[in-house]
Write an enzyme that holds these catalytic residues in place. Structure first.
Site, PDB file in Angstrom:
ATOM      1  CE  LYS A  29      25.714  45.878  32.782  1.00 23.76           C
ATOM      2  NZ  LYS A  29      26.427  44.625  33.006  1.00 23.76           N
ATOM      3  CB  CYS A 125      34.176  44.249  32.214  1.00 29.74           C
ATOM      4  SG  CYS A 125      32.897  45.130  31.321  1.00 29.74           S
ATOM      5  NE  ARG A 130      33.960  39.813  36.202  1.00 33.45           N
ATOM      6  CZ  ARG A 130      33.055  40.507  35.512  1.00 33.45           C
ATOM      7  NH1 ARG A 130      33.353  40.988  34.331  1.00 33.45           N
ATOM      8  NH2 ARG A 130      31.848  40.675  35.999  1.00 33.45           N
ATOM      9  CB  ILE A 132      32.492  30.561  37.562  1.00 38.93           C
ATOM     10  CG1 ILE A 132      33.190  29.437  36.786  1.00 38.93           C
ATOM     11  CG2 ILE A 132      32.323  31.781  36.682  1.00 38.93           C
ATOM     12  CD1 ILE A 132      32.329  28.868  35.670  1.00 38.93           C
ATOM     13  CD  GLN A 134      32.867  30.560  46.455  1.00 41.15           C
ATOM     14  OE1 GLN A 134      32.041  30.275  47.320  1.00 41.15           O
ATOM     15  NE2 GLN A 134      34.091  30.052  46.451  1.00 41.15           N
ATOM     16  CG  ASP A 314      29.210  47.486  38.603  1.00 36.90           C
ATOM     17  OD1 ASP A 314      28.139  46.863  38.482  1.00 36.90           O
ATOM     18  OD2 ASP A 314      30.320  46.935  38.621  1.00 36.90           O
ATOM     19  NE  ARG A 406      29.333  43.597  26.946  1.00 36.54           N
ATOM     20  CZ  ARG A 406      30.188  42.877  27.675  1.00 36.54           C
ATOM     21  NH1 ARG A 406      31.482  42.987  27.464  1.00 36.54           N
ATOM     22  NH2 ARG A 406      29.761  42.052  28.592  1.00 36.54           N
TER      23      ARG A 406
HETATM   24  C1  EPZ Z   1      28.259  41.104  38.760  1.00 39.92           C
HETATM   25  O1  EPZ Z   1      29.428  40.448  38.287  1.00 39.92           O
HETATM   26  C2  EPZ Z   1      27.991  42.235  37.783  1.00 39.92           C
HETATM   27  N1  EPZ Z   1      27.777  41.684  36.448  1.00 39.92           N
HETATM   28  C3  EPZ Z   1      29.185  43.193  37.762  1.00 39.92           C
HETATM   29  O2  EPZ Z   1      28.808  44.293  36.949  1.00 39.92           O
HETATM   30  C4  EPZ Z   1      29.437  43.719  39.174  1.00 39.92           C
HETATM   31  O3  EPZ Z   1      30.611  44.511  39.150  1.00 39.92           O
HETATM   32  C5  EPZ Z   1      29.615  42.548  40.135  1.00 39.92           C
HETATM   33  O4  EPZ Z   1      28.468  41.674  40.068  1.00 39.92           O
HETATM   34  C6  EPZ Z   1      29.760  43.017  41.582  1.00 39.92           C
HETATM   35  O5  EPZ Z   1      28.626  43.760  41.943  1.00 39.92           O
HETATM   36  C7  EPZ Z   1      26.565  41.127  36.174  1.00 39.92           C
HETATM   37  O6  EPZ Z   1      25.678  41.089  37.017  1.00 39.92           O
HETATM   38  C8  EPZ Z   1      26.376  40.617  34.785  1.00 39.92           C
HETATM   39  P1  EPZ Z   1      30.705  38.782  41.643  1.00 39.92           P
HETATM   40  P2  EPZ Z   1      29.874  39.035  38.947  1.00 39.92           P
HETATM   41  O7  EPZ Z   1      30.531  37.338  41.417  1.00 39.92           O
HETATM   42  O8  EPZ Z   1      28.659  38.269  39.288  1.00 39.92           O
HETATM   43  C9  EPZ Z   1      34.827  36.961  43.069  1.00 39.92           C
HETATM   44  C10 EPZ Z   1      28.994  45.863  35.290  1.00 39.92           C
HETATM   45  O9  EPZ Z   1      29.799  46.799  35.112  1.00 39.92           O
HETATM   46  N2  EPZ Z   1      34.238  35.660  42.706  1.00 39.92           N
HETATM   47  O10 EPZ Z   1      29.832  39.493  42.636  1.00 39.92           O
HETATM   48  O11 EPZ Z   1      30.882  38.430  38.064  1.00 39.92           O
HETATM   49  C11 EPZ Z   1      35.073  37.847  41.864  1.00 39.92           C
HETATM   50  O12 EPZ Z   1      36.332  37.536  41.275  1.00 39.92           O
HETATM   51  C12 EPZ Z   1      29.514  44.533  35.720  1.00 39.92           C
HETATM   52  O13 EPZ Z   1      27.744  45.935  35.156  1.00 39.92           O
HETATM   53  C13 EPZ Z   1      34.935  34.496  42.997  1.00 39.92           C
HETATM   54  O14 EPZ Z   1      36.038  34.530  43.547  1.00 39.92           O
HETATM   55  O15 EPZ Z   1      30.585  39.558  40.269  1.00 39.92           O
HETATM   56  C14 EPZ Z   1      35.048  39.223  42.472  1.00 39.92           C
HETATM   57  O16 EPZ Z   1      36.305  39.510  43.047  1.00 39.92           O
HETATM   58  C15 EPZ Z   1      31.019  44.515  35.870  1.00 39.92           C
HETATM   59  N3  EPZ Z   1      34.375  33.298  42.672  1.00 39.92           N
HETATM   60  C16 EPZ Z   1      34.002  39.110  43.589  1.00 39.92           C
HETATM   61  O17 EPZ Z   1      33.868  37.705  43.844  1.00 39.92           O
HETATM   62  C17 EPZ Z   1      33.148  33.206  42.056  1.00 39.92           C
HETATM   63  O18 EPZ Z   1      32.679  32.087  41.801  1.00 39.92           O
HETATM   64  C18 EPZ Z   1      32.643  39.659  43.211  1.00 39.92           C
HETATM   65  O19 EPZ Z   1      32.249  39.048  41.997  1.00 39.92           O
HETATM   66  C19 EPZ Z   1      32.455  34.399  41.765  1.00 39.92           C
HETATM   67  C20 EPZ Z   1      33.020  35.620  42.091  1.00 39.92           C
END
Ligand code: EPZ
Length: 427
Positions: A29, A125, A130, A132, A134, A314, A406
């Protein structure tokens, strides 16, 4: 308008049945949700993308890509053809999109191709704030201007994106991929440091390189992207889903079953395999399969979620469901998201003994969960409730299963083929 029934569907699970047999894992996914928007980057030809999971979020992105003017044609189940030379809009919005996280990949893709993008603020979710920041840091480093107003992220770069050195303050899957998308056609070289290393990052990089991009180092914490002028269509098959595979491994162990999980890349499952072995479960690795069998009560263990190759966040929720009936005390440290324990209250309705303090959950194993009426609070919480329902004594009803749909393709069908008893009812 989504069929109302889908929103009110429920799963009814009769617990206590051992899972056995074979299950085939679908496409990843979290790779597919980035590869589809990435297909917009082509300047000629079309992309044939195969092994896409048949899940709601994928359908949502395919509809969105069509609404921008690209031609999206279903070739077969899980196989779509995207021809992106007639894009007429860079405005990406809509109720469905507002709910999913992956909508943000349209920013990187449209910014790279057209120098502008207006994308609805991402949802996803509710497992934490969460942010953005970065993603925005990366785009601004490449010369884009980003404004957020009325729930829309406006990104534009008058003179085109320029390569930059970007150090991620947080290891972020989404930011790593989004910056890769934007950098693929920027002028010059972009270096992403402290990059995420998940298998789906590598898959997206491989897809872009198949289109003619020049990306090196994906899968390590330093990714170098040399911008190119021209990207062409290609044929590509998405990797198997590490998280769906891990969910079935955990369910097989939880029901003390004997299941062969097929169409996997065992290397991607190493952290899950290591933890299940620690719990006393036996695992046999094949070329593209893992066999999980367990005939006794599992031993409680400690888990800390980490970026890949650590234990994936996850799978924390489905694993927590298994640990509620493992012997002794288990401690789960959810180090990635600050609010990813919403499934705990639902597990407590089934008799689980869990105490949550911030990012730590302390679980005292009990003999058996008891079936109850519960809800899926998010996608992987929903998976946790399915695992709990499969092992509970009696009947468990799970509401709000739109979350599960989803991210999991035909979940009740796959579990029933393994001997589970799950019925979907439309309320
Ligand atoms: C991706 O989410 C996945 N979703 C998530 O899967 C997964 O849990 C996550 O990566 C971690 O592996 C998709 O790929 C669509 P991150 P993402 O940016 O990209 C912080 C599922 O169940 N962060 O790696 O949103 C954030 O708050 C879903 O399939 C910032 O601070 O995750 C978190 O604490 C749920 N600033 C950590 O980094 C940012 O700009 C990791 O988030 C971005 C993230």
């Amino acid at each position: 308008m989504k069929r109302m029934g889908a929103l009110m569907d429920k799963l009814i699970i009769e617990g206590g049945r051992r899972l056995s047999g074979d299950v085939v894992i679908g496409g990843a996914k979290n790779a597919a949700l980035a590869i589809l928007p990435a297909a917009l980057l082509t300047d000629e030809g079309y992309c044939d993308i195969d092994n896409l999971p048949e899940i709601e979020d994928i359908k949502c992105l395919e509809n969105t890509i069509g609404s921008l003017g690209a031609r999206v044609s279903k070739q077969n189940i899980g196989h779509v053809r995207i021809e992106a030379s007639h894009i007429v809009s860079t405005l990406v919005q809509g109720e469905d999109l507002r709910r999913i996280r992956a909508s943000y990949y349209f920013i990187g893709a449209l910014l790279a191709k057209f120098g502008k993008a207006e994308v609805v603020y991402p949802g996803g979710c509710e497992i934490g704030v969460r942010p953005i920041d970065q993603h925005i840091k990366g785009f601004e480093a490449m010369g884009a201007t980003i404004e957020v107003e009325h729930g829309i992220i406006r990104a534009y770069s008058e003179n085109g994106l320029k390569g930059a050195n970007i150090y991620l303050d947080v290891v972020s899957v989404g930011a790593t991929i989004n910056i890769m998308l934007a950098a693929s056609k920027a002028e010059g070289v972009t270096v992403i440091e402290n990059a995420a290393k998940e298998p789906h990052i590598v898959d997206v990089a491989n897809f872009l390189n198949t289109m003619g991009a020049n990306i090196k180092g994906a899968g390590t914490d330093v990714i170098k992207v040399k911008g190119v002028k021209h990207l062409k269509g290609c044929s590509y098959s998405v990797i198997p889903d590490q998280i769906e595979a891990g969910t079935f491994m955990i369910a097989a162990a939880a029901t003390r079953g004997d299941v062969v999980i097929k169409n996997v890349i065992p290397k991607h499952l190493e952290s899950i395999t290591a933890k299940l072995l620690e719990m006393g479960i036996s695992i046999e690795e094949g070329e593209d399969s893992v066999r999980v069998s367990c005939s006794t009560r599992t031993k409680g263990i400690n888990i800390k979620t980490l970026p890949y190759p650590g234990f994936p966040t996850d799978l924390q929720q489905p694993m927590t469901a298994l640990l509620t009936v493992s012997k002794g005390r288990s401690i789960v440290n959810e180090s990635i998201f600050e609010a990813r324990f919403k499934h705990v209250d639902e597990l407590k309705r089934m008799g689980a003994n869990i105490k949550v303090e911030g990012k730590i959950a302390v679980i005292e194993g009990i003999d058996c969960l008891s079936g109850a009426e519960v809800v899926a609070t998010d996608l992987r919480a929903g998976a946790a409730m399915v695992v709990a329902g499969l092992i509970a004594d009696g009947i468990t009803t799970i509401a709000n299963i739109k979350y599960i749909d989803r991210g999991y393709e035909k979940i009740e069908e796959k579990f029933n083929n393994l001997g589970g008893s799950i019925k979907r009812i439309h309320e």
